[in-house]
Write an enzyme that holds these catalytic residues in place. Structure first.
Site, PDB file in Angstrom:
ATOM      1  CG  HIS A 214      -1.740  -1.162   1.356  1.00 47.44           C
ATOM      2  ND1 HIS A 214      -1.376  -2.257   2.076  1.00 47.44           N
ATOM      3  CD2 HIS A 214      -2.935  -1.435   0.803  1.00 47.44           C
ATOM      4  CE1 HIS A 214      -2.329  -3.168   1.986  1.00 47.44           C
ATOM      5  NE2 HIS A 214      -3.287  -2.699   1.216  1.00 47.44           N
ATOM      6  N   GLY A 392      19.836   3.472 -29.234  1.00 45.57           N
ATOM      7  CA  GLY A 392      20.892   3.507 -28.222  1.00 45.57           C
ATOM      8  C   GLY A 392      21.684   2.222 -28.054  1.00 45.57           C
ATOM      9  N   GLY A 395      26.480   0.656 -29.622  1.00 43.17           N
ATOM     10  CA  GLY A 395      27.696   0.259 -28.904  1.00 43.17           C
ATOM     11  C   GLY A 395      27.609  -1.181 -28.438  1.00 43.17           C
ATOM     12  NE  ARG A 396      26.588  -4.317 -24.320  1.00 43.78           N
ATOM     13  CZ  ARG A 396      27.176  -5.477 -23.982  1.00 43.78           C
ATOM     14  NH1 ARG A 396      26.455  -6.549 -23.789  1.00 43.78           N
ATOM     15  NH2 ARG A 396      28.476  -5.549 -23.838  1.00 43.78           N
ATOM     16  N   GLY A 397      25.730  -3.552 -29.611  1.00 44.12           N
ATOM     17  CA  GLY A 397      25.738  -4.464 -30.749  1.00 44.12           C
ATOM     18  C   GLY A 397      27.144  -4.686 -31.285  1.00 44.12           C
ATOM     19  NE  ARG A 533      16.676   0.284 -33.851  1.00 47.07           N
ATOM     20  CZ  ARG A 533      15.940  -0.809 -33.646  1.00 47.07           C
ATOM     21  NH1 ARG A 533      14.653  -0.718 -33.468  1.00 47.07           N
ATOM     22  NH2 ARG A 533      16.491  -1.986 -33.632  1.00 47.07           N
TER      23      ARG A 533
HETATM   24  P1  ADP Z   1      19.708  -0.963 -35.121  1.00 48.13           P
HETATM   25  O1  ADP Z   1      19.458   0.213 -35.995  1.00 48.13           O
HETATM   26  O2  ADP Z   1      19.008  -2.168 -35.592  1.00 48.13           O
HETATM   27  O3  ADP Z   1      19.490  -0.642 -33.683  1.00 48.13           O
HETATM   28  P2  ADP Z   1      22.546  -0.549 -34.711  1.00 48.13           P
HETATM   29  O4  ADP Z   1      22.164   0.488 -33.724  1.00 48.13           O
HETATM   30  O5  ADP Z   1      23.553  -1.556 -34.259  1.00 48.13           O
HETATM   31  O6  ADP Z   1      21.282  -1.308 -35.283  1.00 48.13           O
HETATM   32  O7  ADP Z   1      23.158   0.144 -35.983  1.00 48.13           O
HETATM   33  C1  ADP Z   1      22.669   1.351 -36.484  1.00 48.13           C
HETATM   34  C2  ADP Z   1      23.480   1.702 -37.701  1.00 48.13           C
HETATM   35  O8  ADP Z   1      23.220   0.772 -38.731  1.00 48.13           O
HETATM   36  C3  ADP Z   1      23.137   3.041 -38.281  1.00 48.13           C
HETATM   37  O9  ADP Z   1      23.843   4.059 -37.630  1.00 48.13           O
HETATM   38  C4  ADP Z   1      23.563   2.894 -39.733  1.00 48.13           C
HETATM   39  O10 ADP Z   1      24.916   3.248 -39.897  1.00 48.13           O
HETATM   40  C5  ADP Z   1      23.454   1.418 -39.986  1.00 48.13           C
HETATM   41  N1  ADP Z   1      22.344   1.099 -40.895  1.00 48.13           N
HETATM   42  C6  ADP Z   1      21.041   1.074 -40.618  1.00 48.13           C
HETATM   43  N2  ADP Z   1      20.329   0.731 -41.720  1.00 48.13           N
HETATM   44  C7  ADP Z   1      21.237   0.553 -42.722  1.00 48.13           C
HETATM   45  C8  ADP Z   1      21.156   0.194 -44.100  1.00 48.13           C
HETATM   46  N3  ADP Z   1      19.995  -0.063 -44.681  1.00 48.13           N
HETATM   47  N4  ADP Z   1      22.295   0.099 -44.795  1.00 48.13           N
HETATM   48  C9  ADP Z   1      23.483   0.345 -44.209  1.00 48.13           C
HETATM   49  N5  ADP Z   1      23.615   0.682 -42.917  1.00 48.13           N
HETATM   50  C10 ADP Z   1      22.521   0.790 -42.188  1.00 48.13           C
HETATM   51 MG    MG Z   2      20.510   0.929 -32.727  1.00 46.60          MG
END
Ligand code: ADP
Ligand code: MG
Length: 563
Positions: A214, A392, A395-397, A533
Site C-alpha cells: 500500500h 541507443g 555500442g552494445r551491438g 531505425r
Molecule cells: P539498429 O538500428 O538495428 O538498432 P545498430 O544500432 O547496431 O542497429 O546500428 C545502427 C546503424 O546501422 C546506423 O547508424 C547505420 O549506420 C546502420 N544502418 C542502418 N540501416 C542501414 C542500411 N539499410 N544500410 C546500411 N547501414 C545501415
Molecule cells: Mg541501434
C-alpha cells in the site's frame, strides 16, 4: 506515475466499470464489488478483498476455481463493512461464506463487522487472515498479508470448487497461510492517481527491504545488489523462515509489484529456481508475473508455499478468473536439450593455408582482439550517438559482434587461413550482435572472406583492396542504402574509393583513405537518415554523426595501424 484518470476521487469506480464491461460474460457487478456467475452446484463462497490498486488482486481473481467475489475498495483503502456484506450476500449460495484478506487494521475491522452482519442473518461466516510478510513482524500472527494473498485465496477457491465444507475451506485456508512466506523489496514508490509525487522514494542504487503493498516503503534500506545477489537474499531469508514439517515440495511465486518488467522477473527466477532446488525442494507450478501489485511501484517479492498432500492439489487445481487462468493440459515431456551451437571454424573443410596466408591470419587474430577492445572502450559513446534518433544499442551491438568474432577466431585451429577466420568470425558476429549493423557487418565479413584464397602462395595488397570492395558491395546489396542516406556506407564507400584510387603503397593508401572515412563520418552530422531505425526521427539526428559510420571509421583506422 498514474497518468490516466478523470476525477482522481472516482478512479477506483471508473476502472471497475471498464473491468466489469470487459468481463461481463463471467462476472456481475454488485454494490461494493464483483461476483462470479454462480456455479452449477452451490459451493462455499470465498470472498476476497481489500482496496484497489493491486490488480490482478482482487477483482481479477474472481472466477471458477478461485474467488466467488471480490470487494473493491478505493485505492489502498479498505472497503466499507456495508460493501463487504453486500458482495458476500450476493455470492452466498447457502453453503456459508469465508471472508479473506491481508492483515491490515482497516480490513480487519470492516470485514469483521460484515461477518457479524452476515452471521446475524444466519449466514455462517468465517474469516481467514493472510499474514505472509516475513519482514513486517517476528510474530507470525501480526504480519501483513502481501503476495501470499494469492496462495491462500487460491487454495480456498480450489477447495470450495471441489465441494468442501465451510469448516474444511476455512481450515485449508488457515493451513495455507501457515505454510506461506513472502519477502519483498522495493525499487521505487508508487504514485496515487492525481498525486504528483510518489508515496515514498527509494534513493538511487538503494532498495527498500520488506515492502508493503500500500505504498509502505521497505522496513530498511539497503544497497541494491545485482540480480543474482538479490535472488540469493530472497531465497535465503524466505527459507530461513520455513514452517514446521516443510516437506520437499513447494509452490513458488516471483511477483512483480507494478513496474518491474517480466523480463527482470524471469532473470531473477533464473537465480531463484536453482537455489531452491539446491536446498532440496521440488518446485511445483511456479508463477512468475504480476499477481499482487501496488499501483506503479517498482519491486519484486518471493513467496514460497510449502505444500503437503492436502495443499498440493489445491495449488495445482484449475482456475478460470479474469486475470488468472490455469488448466492442466496434457503436455509431453521435453527430452532433448537444445544447445546453441556457436559458429566455429570447421576443421574438416579447411584448405591447406600457404605460409603467406598464415602470416595474414596471424594479423587477423591480432586485429580481431584490438577491434573488440576498441568497441568495448567506445561502447558508451556509440550508444549515446545512437540514442538521439535510434535506440541507443549500437555500442552494445558492436561489442557483442566483435567479441563473438574474436572468440571464434581465437578458438580456430592454428592452420586456419585468413578466409576461414573471417568467414567463421563473420558468422559469429551476425549471430550474436543483433541489430541492423550486426547483420551487415557479419554478412559482409563473410563476403570479404570469399575474395581471399587461403591456398594462394602470395597475398598481394590488391587482394586486400578487393576484399574491402567485396565487403562494401555486400553492405550496399544487403542494406539497399546509398551515399548520403546517413548510414555506415557514408564512411565505407568513400574509404573504398580512396583506397582503390590511391597509387601509394598499401599502408600509406590505407591511412589516406582512413582520413577520408573519418572526415565523411563526421560530416554525416549534417545529414538526415534515409534508412534504418533513425529515419522516422530524422530531425533529431541532425547535428549528430551516424553511429554506424563512426564505428566504421574507427575500425578502419585501427586496421590501418597494423598494416
Ligand atoms: P539498429 O538500428 O538495428 O538498432 P545498430 O544500432 O547496431 O542497429 O546500428 C545502427 C546503424 O546501422 C546506423 O547508424 C547505420 O549506420 C546502420 N544502418 C542502418 N540501416 C542501414 C542500411 N539499410 N544500410 C546500411 N547501414 C545501415
Ligand atoms: Mg541501434
Amino acid at each position: 506515475m498514474t497518468k490516466l484518470y478523470n476525477d482522481p476521487a472516482e478512479f477506483s469506480d471508473d476502472q471497475l466499470e471498464g473491468f466489469v464491461d470487459l468481463y461481463s460474460d463471467r462476472l456481475a457487478q454488485v454494490p461494493g464489488g464483483v461476483i462470479s456467475l454462480p456455479p452449477k452446484t452451490p459451493q462455499v463462497a470465498v470472498i476476497v478483498g481489500g482496496g484497489s490498486g493491486h490488480y490482478p488482486a482482487f477483482a481479477g481473481l474472481v472466477g471458477p476455481g478461485f474467488a466467488s467475489g471480490a470487494v473493491v475498495g478505493n485505492i489502498f483503502t479498505s472497503p466499507s463493512a456495508a460493501h463487504v456484506y453486500s458482495v458476500a450476500k450476493a455470492a452466498d449460495q447457502g453453503k456459508g461464506v469465508v471472508l479473506t484478506f491481508g492483515n491490515y487494521a482497516g480490513d480487519n475491522m470492516n470485514f469483521g463487522i460484515a461477518a457479524k452482519m452476515l452471521k446475524a442473518e444466519g449466514i455462517d461466516t468465517r474469516i481467514v487472515v493472510v499474514t505472509d510478510d516475513i519482514a513486517s513482524d517476528p510474530d507470525f500472527q501480526k504480519r501483513r498479508g502481501i503476495a501470499g494473498d494469492f496462495t491462500v485465496f487460491k487454495a480456498m477457491g480450489a477447495a470450495a470448487a471441489a465441494g468442501k465444507s465451510l469448516d474444511e475451506v476455512e481450515r485449508l485456508g488457515n493451513l495455507t497461510n501457515l505454510r506461506t512466506r513472502t519477502l519483498g523489496v522495493a525499487f521505487s514508490g508508487c504514485t496515487m492517481p492525481g498525486a504528483t509525487t510518489p508515496l515514498f522514494d527509494v534513493a538511487e542504487g538503494q532498495m527498500g527491504v520488506g515492502l508493503g503493498i500500500h505504498g509502505e516503503p521497505g522496513i530498511r534500506d539497503d544497497a541494491r545488489p545485482e540480480a543474482e545477489e538479490l535472488g540469493k537474499l530472497l531465497v535465503r531469508t524466505v527459507l530461513k523462515d520455513a514452517p514446521d514439517s516443510p516437506g520437499g515440495r513447494i509452490g513458488v511465486i516471483v511477483n512483480g509489484l507494478g513496474t518491474t518488467k517480466y523480463e527482470e522477473l524471469f532473470l531473477l527466477y533464473r537465480t531463484i529456481a536453482p537455489l531452491l532446488r539446491e536446498a532440496g525442494y521440488e518446485i511445483v507450478d511456479p508463477e512468475v508475473g504480476e499477481l499482487v501489485t501496488s499501483l506503479d511501484m517498482g519491486g519484486v517479492s518471493l513467496t514460497v508455499l510449502w505444500l503437503d498432500d492436502e495443499l498440493e492439489p489445491l495449488w495445482t487445481a484449475d482456475a478460470y478468473a479474469a486475470a488468472y487462468r490455469k488448466q492442466s493440459a496434457p503436455l509431453g515431456t521435453i527430452e532433448e536439450t537444445y544447445e546453441a551451437t556457436a559458429t566455429s571454424v570447421d576443421e574438416e573443410s579447411l584448405v591447406e593455408a600457404s605460409p603467406a596466408a598464415l602470416d595474414v591470419a596471424g594479423s587477423i587474430r591480432e586485429v580481431a582482439r584490438q577491434v573488440a577492445e576498441l568497441m568495448r572502450d567506445q561502447e558508451d559513446y556509440l550508444g549515446e550517438i545512437d540514442s538521439f534518433a535510434g535506440d541507443g544499442d549500437h555500442g552494445r551491438g558492436m561489442v557483442r559482434g566483435s567479441e563473438a568474432a574474436l572468440t571464434t577466431i581465437d578458438e580456430a585451429p592454428q592452420k586456419a587461413g585468413p578466409s576461414a577466420l573471417l568467414r567463421a568470425g563473420g558468422r559469429s558476429w551476425a549471430m550474436q550482435a543483433g541489430g541492423t549493423s550486426g547483420v551487415l557487418w557479419g554478412a559482409s565479413l563473410e563476403a570479404a572472406a570469399n575474395r581471399i584464397d587461403d591456398a594462394a602462395d602470395r597475398l598481394e595488397p590488391t587482394d586486400l583492396v578487393q576484399a574491402v570492395r567485396a565487403f562494401a558491395d555486400s553492405m550496399v546489396t544487403l542494406g539497399g542504402a546509398k551515399v548520403g542516406d546517413k548510414t555506415l556506407l557514408d564512411a565505407l564507400l568513400p574509404f573504398a574509393d580512396a583506397l582503390e584510387e590511391s597509387e601509394a603503397p598499401l599502408a600509406e593508401a590505407w591511412s589516406e583513405a582512413t582520413r577520408v572515412a573519418k572526415d565523411s563520418a563526421e560530416k554525416t552530422s549534417e545529414l538526415r537518415p534515409q534508412k534504418g531505425r533513425a529515419r522516422p526521427l530524422a530531425e533529431k539526428s541532425v547535428g549528430h554523426p551516424d553511429p554506424g559510420a563512426v564505428s566504421m571509421a574507427m575500425i578502419l583506422e585501427l586496421i590501418g595501424q597494423s598494416l
